[in-house]
Design an enzyme around this catalytic site. Structure first.
Site, PDB file in Angstrom:
ATOM      1  N   ASN A  62      10.489  20.229  -8.446  1.00  0.00           N
ATOM      2  CA  ASN A  62      11.779  19.984  -9.090  1.00  0.00           C
ATOM      3  C   ASN A  62      11.904  20.675 -10.447  1.00  0.00           C
ATOM      4  OD1 ASN A  62      14.294  18.849  -9.274  1.00  0.00           O
ATOM      5  ND2 ASN A  62      13.594  16.770  -9.735  1.00  0.00           N
ATOM      6  N   HIS A 147      15.509   1.491  -4.248  1.00  0.00           N
ATOM      7  CA  HIS A 147      15.878   1.566  -5.667  1.00  0.00           C
ATOM      8  C   HIS A 147      17.139   0.777  -5.946  1.00  0.00           C
ATOM      9  CE1 HIS A 147      13.351   4.975  -7.221  1.00  0.00           C
ATOM     10  NE2 HIS A 147      13.004   4.880  -5.947  1.00  0.00           N
ATOM     11  N   ARG A 172      12.608  -1.621  -6.359  1.00  0.00           N
ATOM     12  CA  ARG A 172      12.363  -1.235  -7.751  1.00  0.00           C
ATOM     13  C   ARG A 172      13.615  -1.534  -8.562  1.00  0.00           C
ATOM     14  NH1 ARG A 172      11.414   4.919 -10.119  1.00  0.00           N
ATOM     15  NH2 ARG A 172      13.538   4.775 -10.880  1.00  0.00           N
ATOM     16  N   TYR A 184      16.689   6.881 -17.734  1.00  0.00           N
ATOM     17  CA  TYR A 184      16.121   7.406 -16.490  1.00  0.00           C
ATOM     18  C   TYR A 184      16.196   6.310 -15.434  1.00  0.00           C
ATOM     19  CZ  TYR A 184      12.241   4.372 -17.320  1.00  0.00           C
ATOM     20  OH  TYR A 184      11.508   3.243 -17.506  1.00  0.00           O
ATOM     21  N   ASP A 235       9.542   1.073 -13.129  1.00  0.00           N
ATOM     22  CA  ASP A 235       9.005   2.367 -13.576  1.00  0.00           C
ATOM     23  C   ASP A 235       9.248   2.531 -15.076  1.00  0.00           C
ATOM     24  OD1 ASP A 235       8.157   4.966 -13.851  1.00  0.00           O
ATOM     25  OD2 ASP A 235       9.530   5.822 -12.369  1.00  0.00           O
ATOM     26  N   HIS A 237       8.190   5.305 -16.645  1.00  0.00           N
ATOM     27  CA  HIS A 237       8.390   6.761 -16.765  1.00  0.00           C
ATOM     28  C   HIS A 237       7.697   7.350 -17.991  1.00  0.00           C
ATOM     29  CE1 HIS A 237      10.590  10.391 -15.385  1.00  0.00           C
ATOM     30  NE2 HIS A 237      10.692   9.696 -14.274  1.00  0.00           N
ATOM     31  N   GLU A 261       4.931   0.959 -13.151  1.00  0.00           N
ATOM     32  CA  GLU A 261       4.596   2.370 -12.886  1.00  0.00           C
ATOM     33  C   GLU A 261       4.588   3.212 -14.162  1.00  0.00           C
ATOM     34  OE1 GLU A 261       7.279   4.017 -10.003  1.00  0.00           O
ATOM     35  OE2 GLU A 261       6.932   6.051 -10.709  1.00  0.00           O
ATOM     36  N   GLU A 287       2.601  10.174  -9.984  1.00  0.00           N
ATOM     37  CA  GLU A 287       3.566  11.037  -9.293  1.00  0.00           C
ATOM     38  C   GLU A 287       3.489  12.480  -9.779  1.00  0.00           C
ATOM     39  OE1 GLU A 287       7.214   8.890 -10.171  1.00  0.00           O
ATOM     40  OE2 GLU A 287       7.773  10.362 -11.671  1.00  0.00           O
ATOM     41  N   ARG A 308      -0.149   7.255  -7.067  1.00  0.00           N
ATOM     42  CA  ARG A 308       1.175   7.705  -6.610  1.00  0.00           C
ATOM     43  C   ARG A 308       1.251   9.186  -6.277  1.00  0.00           C
ATOM     44  NH1 ARG A 308       5.694   5.895  -6.382  1.00  0.00           N
ATOM     45  NH2 ARG A 308       6.867   7.258  -7.774  1.00  0.00           N
ATOM     46  N   HIS A 337       4.817   8.878  -4.138  1.00  0.00           N
ATOM     47  CA  HIS A 337       6.094   9.277  -4.721  1.00  0.00           C
ATOM     48  C   HIS A 337       7.039   9.686  -3.586  1.00  0.00           C
ATOM     49  CE1 HIS A 337       8.025  12.369  -7.728  1.00  0.00           C
ATOM     50  NE2 HIS A 337       8.747  11.270  -7.656  1.00  0.00           N
ATOM     51  N   ASP A 341      13.803  14.476  -4.734  1.00  0.00           N
ATOM     52  CA  ASP A 341      13.377  15.873  -4.901  1.00  0.00           C
ATOM     53  C   ASP A 341      12.196  16.220  -3.988  1.00  0.00           C
ATOM     54  OD1 ASP A 341      12.608  14.012  -7.180  1.00  0.00           O
ATOM     55  OD2 ASP A 341      11.062  15.525  -7.455  1.00  0.00           O
ATOM     56  N   GLU A 364       7.472   5.036  -1.536  1.00  0.00           N
ATOM     57  CA  GLU A 364       8.787   5.043  -2.189  1.00  0.00           C
ATOM     58  C   GLU A 364       9.833   5.648  -1.250  1.00  0.00           C
ATOM     59  OE1 GLU A 364       8.955   7.425  -5.753  1.00  0.00           O
ATOM     60  OE2 GLU A 364      10.960   6.705  -6.276  1.00  0.00           O
ATOM     61  N   TRP A 427      10.146  12.611 -21.119  1.00  0.00           N
ATOM     62  CA  TRP A 427      11.189  12.210 -20.191  1.00  0.00           C
ATOM     63  C   TRP A 427      10.542  11.543 -19.013  1.00  0.00           C
ATOM     64  CZ3 TRP A 427      12.787  12.832 -15.089  1.00  0.00           C
ATOM     65  CH2 TRP A 427      14.010  12.173 -14.805  1.00  0.00           C
TER      66      TRP A 427
HETATM   67  C1  CS2 Z   1      10.699   8.853 -10.538  1.00  0.00           C
HETATM   68  C2  CS2 Z   1      11.240  10.179 -10.087  1.00  0.00           C
HETATM   69  O1  CS2 Z   1      10.624   8.319  -8.250  1.00  0.00           O
HETATM   70  C3  CS2 Z   1      10.188   8.048  -9.354  1.00  0.00           C
HETATM   71  O2  CS2 Z   1       9.423   7.147  -9.590  1.00  0.00           O
HETATM   72  O3  CS2 Z   1       9.802   8.816 -11.567  1.00  0.00           O
HETATM   73  O4  CS2 Z   1      12.632   9.986  -9.980  1.00  0.00           O
HETATM   74  C4  CS2 Z   1      10.974  11.406 -10.963  1.00  0.00           C
HETATM   75  O5  CS2 Z   1      11.594  11.303 -12.190  1.00  0.00           O
HETATM   76  C5  CS2 Z   1      11.467  12.645 -10.249  1.00  0.00           C
HETATM   77  O6  CS2 Z   1      10.927  12.710  -8.970  1.00  0.00           O
HETATM   78  C6  CS2 Z   1      11.147  13.910 -11.034  1.00  0.00           C
HETATM   79  O7  CS2 Z   1      11.384  15.045 -10.285  1.00  0.00           O
HETATM   80 MG    MG Z   2       8.280   7.334 -11.275  1.00  0.00          MG
END
Ligand code: CS2
Ligand code: MG
Length: 427
Positions: A62, A147, A172, A184, A235, A237, A261, A287, A308, A337, A341, A364, A427
């Site tokens: 991605n 989600h 989640r 996010y 998450d 992140h 996470e 991930e 993950r 993960h 993407d 996921e 991020w």
């Molecule tokens: C995220 C993702 O799925 C997850 O847990 O952290 O949305 C992640 O940000 C994206 O796959 C990044 O490409």
């Molecule tokens: Mg994640």
């Protein structure tokens, strides 16, 4: 005595075509990369053998997609032609050790694409769904988590209720943070959540203090409304320091999360010791990992509960099985993960892997759009909160190249993130 097939070196580089007794050959005659954008970008590798069997692998990274395209086209494909597609482990080692420059997301995505395409071919030749070649099913299906997100706690919980009604056993939860314009994991109004949202990176602002105040109330309310029979996940992140993550883990203990996470960036694996000492909230990380080395200490010291890493970013099925075996020794389970993407090709591979490994934890699921699903027709499906890869020979997923050609690549970046004073942040 039975004569063994000759082990004589062929030309030292290529699988021969001499058809020695006992050797089943599947000579690779072509490999090509397909880039398409049915609502988002995907990169797919298709490998073909002399008898016309083809296999596909996901190569999507991605926001950096074209780097993998070049790695495959300019550096990997020329080395594949003429090799025996059945020698999956040898080709994996050739691409990993042979590059000299080991690891890294671009390299490992490219290796993953080759590896998955070769497993697809082998399973098609065998006439079996891939999981049968991986030891067969260890369970009836792979539990997935959906989600639920929204601008407010109420919206998020309404979404979670909707998921439970659809049969999800795990959800989640991500809610907007009061005082922050965007977060996010939370969709923009009227849209589905899609992180790669700009032709140049969009910028968002972050406040750890505001975020930390918002999480426990979300889960308190969630347990009140949803009860205790559904698994809840969250998450972070990569946005906390270990001590902040420890505090959050402790605060969330009463709500019995399935996992928390990416509480902190994982380059410094020892940083998780501090979190682990303080809290019994289970942790999931990985991930962005691309090899077993990213998780070695985390697994060995039992600093996490779920790893993950997934097929496309961590070297394919061959390497993921190595990670899972190592994790199993330390009672760490898988939690691949599966954001949008990662293409349906990766999802299919993850499900064959998940169905077969002994230490599967959860998968996921962020469903793809109808446009994406049409480009990648697949045999996998969802029922009662679980997914199954289906029983078609191979991976059970294909790419409709004619349709794919209609959707041209569109540059799209993941956002970047700053603290409120302008400092560049995770991020
Ligand atoms: C995220 C993702 O799925 C997850 O847990 O952290 O949305 C992640 O940000 C994206 O796959 C990044 O490409
Ligand atoms: Mg994640």
């Amino acid at each position: 005595m039975v004569a063994l097939p000759s082990m004589k070196a062929r030309d030292g580089r290529r699988a021969g075509q001499e058809g020695e007794a006992g050797l089943v050959m599947a000579e690779i005659i072509s490999a090509r990369v397909i880039v398409t954008c049915p609502d988002r970008n995907f990169v797919t590798l298709r490998i073909e053998t002399a008898d016309g069997t083809t296999g596909i692998g996901d190569a999507t990274l991605n926001g950096r997609e074209l780097a993998v395209v070049s790695y495959l086209q300019d550096h990997v494909i020329p080395c594949l032609i003429g090799r025996d597609a059945h020698r999956i482990e040898d080709i994996w080692q050739y691409l990993y050790k042979g590059a000299y420059w080991r690891r890294g997301p671009v390299t490992m995505c490219a290796i993953a694409a080759v590896d998955v395409a070769l497993w697809d071919i082998k399973a098609k030749v065998a006439g079996l769904p891939l999981y049968q070649l991986l030891g067969g099913a260890s369970r009836e299906g792979c539990m997935v988590y959906g989600h639920a997100n929204g601008a407010t706690i109420e919206e998020t919980i309404a979404e979670a209720v909707r998921h439970v009604e659809q049969g999800y056993k795990a959800v989640r939860l991500q809610a907007g943070v009061p005082g922050l314009k965007s977060t996010y994991g939370v969709a923009k109004p009227g849209q589905r959540y899609e992180p790669a949202d700009g032709a140049l990176p969009t910028e968002s602002l972050w406040s750890t203090e505001k975020y930390l105040r918002s999480v426990a109330p979300l889960f308190e309310k969630a347990r009140e409304v949803l009860g205790w029979d559904v698994h809840l996940l969250h998450d972070v992140h990569h946005r906390l320091t270990p001590i902040e993550a420890a505090r959050l883990g402790v605060e969330l203990e009463p709500y019995r999360l399935f996992w928390l996470e990416d509480p902190t960036p994982a380059e410094n694996q020892a940083g998780f010791r501090l979190i682990r000492e303080k809290t019994t909230t289970p942790l999931a990380v990985g991930e962005i990992f691309n090899t077993i080395w990213d998780a070695k200490q985390l697994i060995e010291e039992q600093l996490i509960d779920y790893v993950r890493a997934t097929i496309v970013h961590a070297g394919g099925i061959t390497h993921m099985r190595r990670i899972a075996s190592f994790a199993d020794l330390h009672q760490v389970r898988t939690g691949c993960h599966g954001a949008t993407d990662l293409s349906p090709v990766c999802m299919a591979a993850a499900l064959h892997f998940g169905l077969s490994v002994p230490n599967f934890g959860i998968q996921e699921l962020m469903p793809h759009t109808a446009k994406t699903d049409a480009v990648f027709p697949h045999a996998y499906g969802f029922r009662d909160g679980m997914m199954h890869p289906g029983d078609a020979p191979g991976l059970g997923v294909d790419i409709d190249e004619e349709l794919a050609a209609k959707y041209e690549y569109k540059r799209a970046y993941l956002p970047v993130n700053r603290l409120e004073d302008g400092t560049m942040f995770n991020w």
